[in-house]
Write a protein that holds these residues in place. Structure first.
Motif, PDB file in Angstrom:
ATOM      1  N   GLU A   1       0.827  -1.202   0.000  1.00 24.87           N
ATOM      2  CA  GLU A   1       0.000   0.000   0.000  1.00 24.87           C
ATOM      3  C   GLU A   1       0.865   1.258   0.000  1.00 24.87           C
ATOM      4  OE1 GLU A   1      -3.646   1.978   2.637  1.00 24.87           O
ATOM      5  OE2 GLU A   1      -2.640   0.138   3.277  1.00 24.87           O
ATOM      6  N   ALA A   2       2.048   1.216   0.642  1.00 27.57           N
ATOM      7  CA  ALA A   2       2.926   2.386   0.709  1.00 27.57           C
ATOM      8  C   ALA A   2       3.425   2.781  -0.682  1.00 27.57           C
ATOM      9  CB  ALA A   2       4.108   2.091   1.638  1.00 27.57           C
ATOM     10  N   GLU A   3       3.904   1.806  -1.482  1.00 28.11           N
ATOM     11  CA  GLU A   3       4.372   2.115  -2.838  1.00 28.11           C
ATOM     12  C   GLU A   3       3.228   2.579  -3.731  1.00 28.11           C
ATOM     13  OE1 GLU A   3       7.612  -0.064  -1.039  1.00 28.11           O
ATOM     14  OE2 GLU A   3       5.503  -0.607  -1.234  1.00 28.11           O
ATOM     15  N   ALA A   4       2.063   1.948  -3.584  1.00 27.80           N
ATOM     16  CA  ALA A   4       0.920   2.340  -4.399  1.00 27.80           C
ATOM     17  C   ALA A   4       0.492   3.778  -4.091  1.00 27.80           C
ATOM     18  CB  ALA A   4      -0.241   1.376  -4.175  1.00 27.80           C
ATOM     19  N   SER A   5       0.430   4.132  -2.817  1.00 27.58           N
ATOM     20  CA  SER A   5       0.059   5.496  -2.421  1.00 27.58           C
ATOM     21  C   SER A   5       1.087   6.498  -2.929  1.00 27.58           C
ATOM     22  CB  SER A   5      -0.065   5.590  -0.900  1.00 27.58           C
ATOM     23  OG  SER A   5      -1.057   4.711  -0.419  1.00 27.58           O
TER      24      SER A   5
END
Length: 656
Positions: A617-621
């Protein structure tokens, strides 16, 4: 005729005559014979009713409210029809809606099934729409009635806008939109039928009869035919009077034991081409094309593009037969095939070539020459002569011509060839390293070069930089296929640090050593928009510094770091002995944040990772925050939370 005074008493008329063929005649008769009319409502009127010989001018000059659909049987009549509406200078309310007209019942309301009906476009691109707006100004001293005021159409009522939207839609969605309204029906119908694919060998004669679709044939512009064996649907049933693009796929000319199938198919196809000779502009075939079919093109006056991907000629004379009626008048020619010379003497060949050299030049602008199977000397000579006979070439692609570089130099010195050339694609061509320098100086407009590793290396690039620096300011696009050579990365670094005008670059790979070693300069191609280049790490700790260099290319819109063409087992041998080669992981902990400067990025393809590095989720955000224009993201694995964030915004696909 008997009580004319009656017509002077009528002030308001509201008629519901349904969808009868006489409704339009009645509307025209009322508008041209009831001068006292102030309000008038009727279902519809057609352009034929308004403009036909017996239709007089509209005399109800005091008309204030008009509710009446206008249906066009000829789209060219819209301006004259609106001019008649514009003569009603006292109108305060004009309602041309036709929501009550059913799409399916409209054709039956007029003259048969083959008549297409159209809604008015009322587009700003025509001057006619101003005739209404100028007359419908508020009268001095009159209060504006909010319910009767003219309301501008919605943007979705503009046919041109709807037609643009259809280019992004699936055909099933287009078919659904046909049922929204009559205006949408007219706007979306061409998109549904503009491209049609037919498998001639799978056509089921027991299915819906083709004549029911005759009224849609006129909308077909691109037709793709495929066939295995004999035609089950005769080509005589295909009548697309606006056909511009015809493609032949698969084994359309498959022989049976007696050769009857191929002969029948060829005659049928030739007849199809002849029926559309006035409109056909593009023909593409993946099958060997016979004399019957080639002969049909001689009458196609609009033919501009011809692609023959498997076309062999049994003699030089056979090829020359079509020079005047076909090759010389095309704008784009793709020919993949050879000329065989079995049983033809050397003297006959030379005589034929001499005749060809004296013929007029072609108007070809896009030429792609390929050879498959056995290639004799005559094929090379014909390729060379065809190039020399094409002084207007803008894009040239070729492969497997012996001594191509020296031949092109010689041709350009003796003929006008190359003065318009902008794109040069050389696949497996016999080129010397000095040929590119000579060609670039001889071709003043050359800015796009795609070739193999035989035409450019680090030393030749340094020579260009030292002797002809102006050469390096010409290139806008470079596509180099160098394979897993140890010098490929050095060449990539040399190009990125010495060609400032570059906008697109495709090369196999670059390593962290090539980028970061002492003699490597900064990348100067700040205007680069598209980059396709694998990044191979010999030291995993160098990923952050490497990505920082990539992040300096702030104008990138497409970044492709995939390495599908590199076989993992051959990677170590491409570099320094047994050194391990690694892919970039592209995680926030390994330097992904260095790419935050690529704010114009629209497409990003990462190297497919065998270590199953997963975006969370961190990379996607992070990607959604910094790459706001991104529409395509591929090459990595996403966990469930990352997929939920990305899917609404773009196409996220894993390596599986």
């Amino acid at each position: 005729m008997e009580t004319p005074q009656f017509l002077t008493k009528l002030k308001v008329l509201r008629l519901r005559s349904r969808i009868s063929s006489s409704t339009g005649e009645l509307a025209q008769a009322i508008l041209s014979s009831v001068p006292s009319l102030e309000e008038f409502t009727i279902d519809y009127i057609t352009d034929v009713d308004i403009l036909k010989g017996g239709g007089g001018p509209w005399v109800c000059s005091g008309l204030k409210k008009l509710k009446m659909a206008i249906v066009l049987l000829d789209t060219r009549a819209e301006e004259m029809v609106l001019e008649r509406v514009g003569s009603l200078k006292n109108l305060t309310s004009l309602d041309l809606s036709m929501g009550y007209l059913s799409c399916r019942s409209l054709p039956d309301a007029f003259t048969g099934d083959n008549v297409m009906v159209y809604a008015m476009k009322l587009s700003l691109v025509t001057e006619s729409n101003h005739l209404i707006s100028q007359q419908m100004q508020q009268q001095p001293g009159e209060p504006m009635d909010s319910q009767s005021a003219f309301t501008p159409p919605s943007p979705l009522d503009i046919p041109e806008l709807l037609q643009l939207i259809t280019s992004y839609m699936h055909k099933h969605d287009v078919a659904t939109c046909l049922r929204v309204s009559f205006n949408w029906y007219q706007a979306f119908l061409p998109a549904l039928w503009s491209r049609l694919e037919i498998n001639l060998s799978k056509y089921d004669p027991s299915g819906p009869p083709l004549p029911e679709r005759d009224k849609y044939w006129s909308l077909v512009q691109k037709l793709i035919l495929s066939c295995y064996g004999n035609f089950k649907m005769p080509c005589s049933t295909i009548k697309c009077r606006n056909l511009t693009h015809l493609e032949i796929h698969d084994t359309l000319y498959q022989h049976n034991w007696w050769g009857r199938t191929v002969l029948k198919n060829e005659r049928s196809l030739a007849a199809l081409i002849k029926r559309h000779r006035s409109s056909l502009r593009v023909f593409i075939s993946n099958s060997d094309t016979s004399n019957n079919v080639l002969g049909a093109f001689s009458g196609c006056t609009q033919l501009a593009k011809l692609e023959l991907h498997s076309q062999h000629f049994d003699s030089l004379q056979h090829w020359m037969k079509w020079y005047g009626p076909l090759w010389s008048r095309l704008e784009s020619l793709t020919w993949n095939g050879n000329i065989q010379n079995v049983g033809i003497s050397k003297k006959d060949q030379m005589d034929a070539l001499e005749i060809l050299s004296s013929k007029e030049s072609t108007i070809i602008k896009y030429l792609d020459l390929k050879s498959s199977g056995y290639k004799g000397l005559t094929t090379d000579i014909i390729h060379t002569l065809l190039i020399a006979k094409s002084p207007e070439l803008v894009r040239f692609s070729c492969d497997s011509i012996d001594g191509l570089g020296s031949r092109l130099v010689e041709i350009s010195q003796k003929t006008p060839f190359g003065q318009c050339l902008q794109t040069l694609t050389l696949r497996s061509a016999d080129m010397r390293r000095n040929d590119l320098k000579e060609l670039s100086l001889l071709f003043p407009k050359l800015s796009r070069v795609e070739c193999n590793d035989g035409i450019m290396d680090v030393e030749s690039l340094k020579t260009y930089q030292r002797e002809t620096p102006q050469l390096l300011t010409k290139f806008r696009v470079l596509g180099l296929k160098c394979g897993t050579s140890s010098s490929t990365g050095e060449l990539a670094q040399a190009i990125l640090s010495s060609v400032p005008s570059l906008e697109e670059l495709t090369i196999d790979y670059i390593t962290d050593v090539d980028i970061l070693k002492g003699g490597s300069g900064p990348w100067v191609c700040t205007g680069l928009k598209k980059l396709k280049m694998a990044i191979v790490l010999l030291d995993e700790r160098a990923e952050e510094m490497v990505l920082e260099r990539v992040g300096s290319l702030e104008n990138l819109t497409s970044l492709d770091l995939s390495m599908d063409f590199l076989i993992s087992r051959s990677l170590p041998d491409a570099f320094t002995g047994d050194a391990m080669a690694h892919r970039t992981k592209l995680l926030l902990g390994t330097g992904l944040d260095k790419l935050r400067t690529l704010q114009r990025l629209e497409k990003f393809i990462a190297p497919s990772v065998s270590e199953f590095v997963t975006w969370t989720e961190a990379e996607a955000s992070w990607a959604l925050k910094h790459w706001t224009q991104l529409t395509e993201l591929r090459g990595m694995v996403f966990d469930e939370q990352a997929r939920k964030l990305l899917n609404p915004r773009l196409t996220a696909r894993t390596v599986f």
